[in-house]
Design a protein around this motif. Structure first.
Motif, short mmCIF file in Angstrom:
data_model
loop_
_atom_site.label_atom_id
_atom_site.label_comp_id
_atom_site.label_asym_id
_atom_site.label_seq_id
_atom_site.Cartn_x
_atom_site.Cartn_y
_atom_site.Cartn_z
N UNK A 77 5.47 6.45 -1.41
CA UNK A 77 6.16 5.20 -1.72
C UNK A 77 5.31 4.02 -1.26
N UNK A 78 5.68 2.84 -1.71
CA UNK A 78 4.89 1.63 -1.41
C UNK A 78 5.57 0.82 -0.32
N UNK A 103 0.84 -1.19 0.00
CA UNK A 103 0.00 0.00 0.00
C UNK A 103 0.88 1.24 0.00
N UNK A 104 0.37 2.31 -0.58
CA UNK A 104 1.13 3.56 -0.68
C UNK A 104 1.14 4.31 0.64
N UNK A 105 2.27 4.95 0.90
CA UNK A 105 2.44 5.76 2.11
C UNK A 105 2.90 7.15 1.68
N UNK A 106 2.19 8.18 2.16
CA UNK A 106 2.53 9.56 1.80
C UNK A 106 3.54 10.14 2.79
N UNK A 107 4.54 10.82 2.25
CA UNK A 107 5.57 11.47 3.08
C UNK A 107 5.40 12.98 2.94
N UNK A 126 -7.26 0.55 1.51
CA UNK A 126 -8.07 -0.63 1.22
C UNK A 126 -8.21 -0.86 -0.28
N UNK A 127 -8.03 0.19 -1.04
CA UNK A 127 -8.19 0.10 -2.48
C UNK A 127 -6.86 0.00 -3.23
N UNK A 128 -5.79 0.50 -2.62
CA UNK A 128 -4.46 0.50 -3.24
C UNK A 128 -3.96 -0.92 -3.44
N UNK A 175 0.38 11.73 -8.63
CA UNK A 175 0.08 10.40 -8.07
C UNK A 175 -1.38 10.04 -8.28
N UNK A 176 -2.27 10.99 -8.05
CA UNK A 176 -3.70 10.73 -8.18
C UNK A 176 -4.09 10.51 -9.65
#
Length: 498
Positions: free
Chosen positions: A488-489, A417-421, A467-469, A437-438
């Motif tokens: 990043x993932x 899953x993606x994580x925003x920094x 939940x969707x990534x 990204x979007x």
């Protein structure tokens, strides 16, 4: 005649298997991908019982023909051994089997499989060792030649070829490949099949069954004069000419002894050797002593593949500022491709043959440098992302580490899953609109929202619906932030279905 047939079939097999690792278009795998799936250890790890039983039956009928015709590492060693014989003929001699070392290597391999120590299995697997050699040393040269051809064609307004990126996927894998090739080349050049009969666990397993093979080389003592020419040309060092015996657990059915015996005393048949009451006394075989006529000048094949490090062209933004290359983020959990099911499944089945790495068209897969998962594939998104329509890695894996998966299923498998920094996001650091990204998320898991809802016109920042990534890495790869992406993932130990 039998030797010529074996050599021809072995040449065709090694060429096709080599092309499997060199082909970046996927066309070779359509026709000859089955050659990877009939390799003994990958078939065993994939629980492909049909192939495993078939190879056992093949060995019980013909002996260790697998090692001379199907195993690419064995065929490669025959090539180096041939160079050794050209430099000095009749160079081998019988040596007793080193069973302690053979069984120790087999036990080590079994322990690696049972305990899920993928790095141990990877180092001992013969097919995987050959794959790493081709992928690390030969593939860059192949791709460089393709790029030259593509440039030449483009200069003549032809686009039948296309260029591919040249980059070093793993320094550790390259070092292991160079070391493996060097050791095997020296051993085979000097002593023939030393590796196959002392270290290779697959050879040891097949040797158990080869003892009971129906067809095998048989010495007819009524014709044999004890010259020892067969033993001096046996690269498996398994013929004891003094006692007229052959160690069938080490014989790889190369048929060299049949071709070298001038009296026809050795035949490949179902007969068993018959001992004479008064065997012929050993006679000295006349061997040309004129060394000047026998020596072959310059018997070395140097595989020198310098790192194809082209002077890297700078990618520029609008022709003004150089764009810094992305760096790999620090992930708590590594990412493995869809179809791998889990990190445990990957670790316990993968032999690190690099076939999936070689066919990945997006530059996502590369060998791991971690000790426990050494050289096994993992995903990283500095050069590309895992496109939802691509399933090539799952199509070529012969060991069941990456199971076959359809395009429809891939879009529902969550590998991370993606994580925003926040600190890296350019709407906040540079005060400009982005939303890359979007816009490029293939599943619509990222939404742009106001960074400060209380302030009208505040810059928008991404919010990830975990939940969707699916963890494809499109957001990480296409994020303009440098050197680290602002998103990043993070991988999942066990893949989920969404």
């Amino acid at each position: 005649m039998l030797r010529r047939i074996r050599q021809t079939v072995a040449f065709v097999v090694i060429v096709l298997i080599t092309l499997l690792f060199l082909d970046f278009t996927g066309s070779v795998h359509v026709w000859f991908g089955w050659l990877a799936k009939v390799q003994f250890l990958p078939a065993l790890l994939a629980l492909n019982l049909g192939v495993v039983i078939g190879l056992m039956v093949l060995t019980l009928v013909f002996g260790r023909i697998y090692c001379s015709v199907i195993c690419p590492l064995g065929i490669m060693q025959d090539g180096f051994a041939r160079l050794g014989r050209m430099a000095k003929k009749n160079r081998y001699r019988y040596s007793p089997a080193k069973n302690v070392l053979r069984y120790a290597m087999l036990a080590l391999m079994a322990a690696g499989i049972l305990l899920g120590i993928g790095s141990l299995v990877a180092l001992l697997a013969p097919y995987s060792a050959y794959g790493r050699i081709v992928q690390s040393l030969l593939a860059p040269v192949w791709q460089w030649g393709n790029n030259l051809l593509a440039s030449w064609a483009e200069s003549r307004d032809s686009y039948a070829f296309y260029t591919v990126d040249l980059w070093m996927r793993g320094g550790v894998t390259l070092a292991v490949a160079v070391a493996t090739l060097t050791v095997l080349a020296v051993l085979a050049w000097r002593n023939g099949r030393t590796y196959c009969n002392t270290i290779c666990p697959v050879g040891t397993v097949l040797g158990f069954f080869a003892r009971f093979a129906w067809l095998k080389p048989v010495i007819d003592t009524s014709k044999c004069n004890g010259c020892g020419l067969c033993a001096r040309n046996c690269k498996a060092a398994c013929i004891d000419s003094k006692n007229h015996s052959i160690d069938y657990s080490r014989c790889v059915d190369c048929m060299e002894c049949l071709a070298k015996c001038h009296r026809g005393a050795i035949s490949y048949s179902a007969l068993r050797p018959v001992r004479k009451e008064n065997p012929v006394k050993p006679a000295t075989c006349k061997v040309d002593a004129d060394a000047s006529r026998r020596q072959f000048l310059g018997a070395t094949a140097t595989v020198a593949v310098a790192a194809v490090a082209n002077a890297r062209e700078k990618t520029v933004d609008g022709g003004l500022a150089a764009i810094t290359d992305k760096k790999i983020p620090s992930r708590h959990t590594r990412i493995v491709p869809p179809g791998a099911v889990s990190l445990r499944n990957m670790a316990s089945h993968c032999t690190a043959c690099q076939l999936c790495v070689s066919v990945c068209p997006n530059g996502v897969l590369r060998p791991s440098a971690d000790l426990l998962t050494l050289m096994q594939p993992e995903s990283s998104y500095e050069r590309g992302y895992c496109r939802p329509e691509c399933t090539k890695c799952s199509e070529v894996c012969p060991a069941g580490a990456i199971r076959p998966i359809s395009v429809a299923d891939k879009s529902s498998v969550q590998i991370g899953h993606a994580v925003w920094v926040r600190e890296n996001c350019i709407p906040l650091t540079d005060g400009v609109e982005c939303g890359n990204c979007a816009r490029h998320c293939p599943v619509g898991a990222i939404t742009m929202v106001a960074s400060d809802p209380s302030v009208e016109g505040s810059r928008k920042i991404p919010v990830v619906n975990t939940e969707r990534c699916i963890g494809c890495g499109a957001c990480e790869n296409l994020c303009p932030s440098r050197p680290f992406s602002a998103i990043y993932v993070e991988g999942h130990e066990v893949h989920r279905t969404i």
